[in-house]
Every structure is written in C-alpha cells, then in structure tokens.
Design a protein around this motif. Structure first.
Motif, PDB file in Angstrom:
ATOM      1  N   ALA A  55       3.373  37.901  13.158  1.00 36.57           N
ATOM      2  CA  ALA A  55       3.935  36.710  12.504  1.00 36.57           C
ATOM      3  C   ALA A  55       4.478  35.739  13.545  1.00 36.57           C
ATOM      4  CB  ALA A  55       5.032  37.116  11.529  1.00 36.57           C
ATOM      5  N   ARG A  56       5.162  36.271  14.558  1.00 36.16           N
ATOM      6  CA  ARG A  56       5.697  35.427  15.634  1.00 36.16           C
ATOM      7  C   ARG A  56       4.558  34.719  16.370  1.00 36.16           C
ATOM      8  NH1 ARG A  56       6.062  35.069  20.690  1.00 36.16           N
ATOM      9  NH2 ARG A  56       5.069  37.050  21.130  1.00 36.16           N
ATOM     10  N   LEU A  57       3.486  35.470  16.669  1.00 37.09           N
ATOM     11  CA  LEU A  57       2.341  34.882  17.361  1.00 37.09           C
ATOM     12  C   LEU A  57       1.645  33.827  16.504  1.00 37.09           C
ATOM     13  CD1 LEU A  57       0.860  38.093  19.003  1.00 37.09           C
ATOM     14  CD2 LEU A  57       1.962  36.183  20.177  1.00 37.09           C
ATOM     15  N   LEU A  58       1.520  34.093  15.216  1.00 37.68           N
ATOM     16  CA  LEU A  58       0.913  33.116  14.318  1.00 37.68           C
ATOM     17  C   LEU A  58       1.728  31.831  14.293  1.00 37.68           C
ATOM     18  CD1 LEU A  58      -1.179  32.245  12.237  1.00 37.68           C
ATOM     19  CD2 LEU A  58       0.153  33.486  10.491  1.00 37.68           C
ATOM     20  N   ARG A  59       3.035  31.959  14.168  1.00 35.50           N
ATOM     21  CA  ARG A  59       3.903  30.774  14.187  1.00 35.50           C
ATOM     22  C   ARG A  59       3.740  29.999  15.489  1.00 35.50           C
ATOM     23  NH1 ARG A  59       7.783  33.943  11.979  1.00 35.50           N
ATOM     24  NH2 ARG A  59       8.352  33.340   9.882  1.00 35.50           N
ATOM     25  N   SER A  60       3.729  30.731  16.596  1.00 37.48           N
ATOM     26  CA  SER A  60       3.595  30.096  17.910  1.00 37.48           C
ATOM     27  C   SER A  60       2.264  29.346  18.029  1.00 37.48           C
ATOM     28  CB  SER A  60       3.706  31.168  18.999  1.00 37.48           C
ATOM     29  OG  SER A  60       3.494  30.617  20.266  1.00 37.48           O
ATOM     30  N   ASN A  61       1.186  29.978  17.580  1.00 39.97           N
ATOM     31  CA  ASN A  61      -0.124  29.336  17.650  1.00 39.97           C
ATOM     32  C   ASN A  61      -0.217  28.120  16.727  1.00 39.97           C
ATOM     33  OD1 ASN A  61      -1.168  31.076  19.603  1.00 39.97           O
ATOM     34  ND2 ASN A  61      -1.832  32.545  18.074  1.00 39.97           N
ATOM     35  N   ILE A  84       0.585  29.477   3.633  1.00 41.92           N
ATOM     36  CA  ILE A  84      -0.303  29.716   4.772  1.00 41.92           C
ATOM     37  C   ILE A  84      -1.761  29.615   4.340  1.00 41.92           C
ATOM     38  CG2 ILE A  84      -1.047  31.438   6.466  1.00 41.92           C
ATOM     39  CD1 ILE A  84       1.918  32.481   6.362  1.00 41.92           C
ATOM     40  N   ARG A  85      -2.075  30.138   3.187  1.00 44.50           N
ATOM     41  CA  ARG A  85      -3.462  30.138   2.710  1.00 44.50           C
ATOM     42  C   ARG A  85      -3.995  28.727   2.431  1.00 44.50           C
ATOM     43  NH1 ARG A  85      -5.347  35.117   2.452  1.00 44.50           N
ATOM     44  NH2 ARG A  85      -3.907  36.827   2.094  1.00 44.50           N
ATOM     45  N   ASP A  86      -3.109  27.734   2.359  1.00 49.95           N
ATOM     46  CA  ASP A  86      -3.570  26.353   2.186  1.00 49.95           C
ATOM     47  C   ASP A  86      -4.386  25.887   3.389  1.00 49.95           C
ATOM     48  OD1 ASP A  86      -2.320  26.213  -0.273  1.00 49.95           O
ATOM     49  OD2 ASP A  86      -0.567  25.134   0.478  1.00 49.95           O
ATOM     50  N   LEU A  87      -4.184  26.511   4.533  1.00 49.75           N
ATOM     51  CA  LEU A  87      -4.918  26.118   5.738  1.00 49.75           C
ATOM     52  C   LEU A  87      -6.417  26.328   5.592  1.00 49.75           C
ATOM     53  CD1 LEU A  87      -2.483  27.550   8.427  1.00 49.75           C
ATOM     54  CD2 LEU A  87      -2.845  25.137   7.861  1.00 49.75           C
ATOM     55  N   GLU A  88      -6.823  27.346   4.852  1.00 58.76           N
ATOM     56  CA  GLU A  88      -8.253  27.639   4.719  1.00 58.76           C
ATOM     57  C   GLU A  88      -8.992  26.568   3.920  1.00 58.76           C
ATOM     58  OE1 GLU A  88      -9.558  31.039   2.284  1.00 58.76           O
ATOM     59  OE2 GLU A  88      -7.519  31.047   1.468  1.00 58.76           O
ATOM     60  N   HIS A  89      -8.278  25.700   3.251  1.00 53.56           N
ATOM     61  CA  HIS A  89      -8.902  24.637   2.466  1.00 53.56           C
ATOM     62  C   HIS A  89      -8.973  23.321   3.233  1.00 53.56           C
ATOM     63  CE1 HIS A  89      -8.896  27.309  -0.923  1.00 53.56           C
ATOM     64  NE2 HIS A  89      -7.617  27.539  -0.742  1.00 53.56           N
ATOM     65  N   ASP A  90      -8.490  23.322   4.466  1.00 51.53           N
ATOM     66  CA  ASP A  90      -8.504  22.111   5.292  1.00 51.53           C
ATOM     67  C   ASP A  90      -9.722  22.148   6.211  1.00 51.53           C
ATOM     68  OD1 ASP A  90      -6.797  19.695   6.312  1.00 51.53           O
ATOM     69  OD2 ASP A  90      -7.466  20.774   8.110  1.00 51.53           O
ATOM     70  N   ARG A  91     -10.626  21.198   6.046  1.00 51.17           N
ATOM     71  CA  ARG A  91     -11.865  21.178   6.830  1.00 51.17           C
ATOM     72  C   ARG A  91     -11.596  21.100   8.329  1.00 51.17           C
ATOM     73  NH1 ARG A  91     -16.865  18.396   4.028  1.00 51.17           N
ATOM     74  NH2 ARG A  91     -16.511  19.125   1.899  1.00 51.17           N
ATOM     75  N   GLU A  92     -10.652  20.258   8.722  1.00 49.27           N
ATOM     76  CA  GLU A  92     -10.358  20.083  10.143  1.00 49.27           C
ATOM     77  C   GLU A  92      -9.809  21.387  10.743  1.00 49.27           C
ATOM     78  OE1 GLU A  92      -7.980  16.984  13.091  1.00 49.27           O
ATOM     79  OE2 GLU A  92      -7.607  16.904  10.942  1.00 49.27           O
ATOM     80  N   ALA A 130      15.773  33.028   0.005  1.00 50.52           N
ATOM     81  CA  ALA A 130      16.479  34.092   0.715  1.00 50.52           C
ATOM     82  C   ALA A 130      16.051  35.466   0.218  1.00 50.52           C
ATOM     83  CB  ALA A 130      17.980  33.912   0.564  1.00 50.52           C
ATOM     84  N   ASP A 131      15.644  35.555  -1.043  1.00 51.99           N
ATOM     85  CA  ASP A 131      15.263  36.851  -1.592  1.00 51.99           C
ATOM     86  C   ASP A 131      13.789  37.192  -1.344  1.00 51.99           C
ATOM     87  OD1 ASP A 131      14.533  34.759  -3.263  1.00 51.99           O
ATOM     88  OD2 ASP A 131      14.717  35.948  -5.085  1.00 51.99           O
ATOM     89  N   ARG A 132      13.021  36.276  -0.794  1.00 57.65           N
ATOM     90  CA  ARG A 132      11.601  36.505  -0.532  1.00 57.65           C
ATOM     91  C   ARG A 132      11.403  36.861   0.941  1.00 57.65           C
ATOM     92  NH1 ARG A 132       6.661  32.304  -0.260  1.00 57.65           N
ATOM     93  NH2 ARG A 132       5.041  33.876  -0.066  1.00 57.65           N
ATOM     94  N   PRO A 133      10.523  37.827   1.225  1.00 55.47           N
ATOM     95  CA  PRO A 133      10.247  38.167   2.626  1.00 55.47           C
ATOM     96  C   PRO A 133       9.658  36.965   3.375  1.00 55.47           C
ATOM     97  CG  PRO A 133       9.172  39.718   1.118  1.00 55.47           C
ATOM     98  CD  PRO A 133       9.754  38.624   0.292  1.00 55.47           C
ATOM     99  N   ASP A 134       9.781  36.994   4.669  1.00 63.78           N
ATOM    100  CA  ASP A 134       9.199  35.945   5.509  1.00 63.78           C
ATOM    101  C   ASP A 134       7.707  35.829   5.200  1.00 63.78           C
ATOM    102  OD1 ASP A 134       8.807  34.172   7.807  1.00 63.78           O
ATOM    103  OD2 ASP A 134       7.831  35.923   8.704  1.00 63.78           O
ATOM    104  N   PRO A 135       7.222  34.642   4.842  1.00 62.99           N
ATOM    105  CA  PRO A 135       5.815  34.519   4.452  1.00 62.99           C
ATOM    106  C   PRO A 135       4.849  34.837   5.588  1.00 62.99           C
ATOM    107  CG  PRO A 135       6.875  32.368   4.505  1.00 62.99           C
ATOM    108  CD  PRO A 135       7.949  33.384   4.699  1.00 62.99           C
ATOM    109  N   PHE A 136       5.246  34.597   6.830  1.00 64.13           N
ATOM    110  CA  PHE A 136       4.367  34.903   7.953  1.00 64.13           C
ATOM    111  C   PHE A 136       4.260  36.408   8.164  1.00 64.13           C
ATOM    112  CE2 PHE A 136       5.280  30.501   8.535  1.00 64.13           C
ATOM    113  CZ  PHE A 136       4.105  29.972   9.060  1.00 64.13           C
TER     114      PHE A 136
END
Length: 108
Positions: free
Chosen positions: A26-32, A59-67, A10-16
């Motif tokens: 951020a909304r568009l990223l979530r939607s995509n 979110i940055r974990d996505l860059e390590h996924d080959r697919e 609750a004390d951390r800003p929205d990560p997106f």
C-alpha cells in the motif's frame, strides 16, 4: 462519502491496504501514484490520481481512465523489454533479490 468529502472513514480500513492486502505494498502504491501525479501535473489523469490519493475517488476508478491505462501498459512493456534484455544469470539474481525482499517484508 463521509461528511469530510472522502470515501470510507475512521471505521473503514485504509483503502490502499485493503486493495493490496499488504501495508508495505500500500505504501509503495501510494508512492508510485504520487510520482505519477507529479510527473503528469496539469492533466486530467493527474487530477484523478490526486483524487484517489485523497480518498475522493476509489482506486478502481483508475482502470477506467484511458490515459492511466496507456501509461500502465507502457510501463509494463518497458519492464518486459528490460527483462528480455537480461541474461539468464541476471534474471536469476534479480529473482533471488526479489524473493529475499519478500521474505523481509513477510517477516518471521
């Protein structure tokens, strides 16, 4: 991780919003990402995307996924091919529309 099993809290800003720097982006990223998870249901990539959306992964974990990265590269290539197929006038019109949309998002 918080006791709820998600990153931040609750004390951390929205990560997106933190990642994009803009609530609309951020909304568009979530939607995509939601669309990607739905279109690739049953894959490890879809599970990773769902974990990112739920806050269990960064979110940055996505860059390590080959697919995921292959899908991203393919999308960029499709966009480049589309852009190259447009006339100069069509490109200028799309640029004007994009600039107008950005002005709307940025507000007064």
């Amino acid at each position: 991780m918080t006791s709820a099993g998600t990153l931040g809290g609750a004390d951390r800003p929205d990560p997106f919003t933190e990642f994009t720097g803009d609530p609309e982006a951020a909304r568009l990223l979530r939607s995509n990402l939601t669309a990607i998870a739905e279109q690739h249901a049953g894959t490890a990539m879809a599970q990773l995307v769902r974990d990112v959306l739920s806050g269990r992964r960064e979110i940055r974990d996505l860059e390590h996924d080959r697919e995921f990265m292959a899908l991203t590269r393919s999308g960029v290539q499709q966009y480049e091919d589309y852009w190259d197929s447009l006339s100069d006038e069509e490109r200028q019109q799309l640029t004007r529309e994009a600039e107008a949309r950005l002005d709307e998002l940025e507000g007064p």
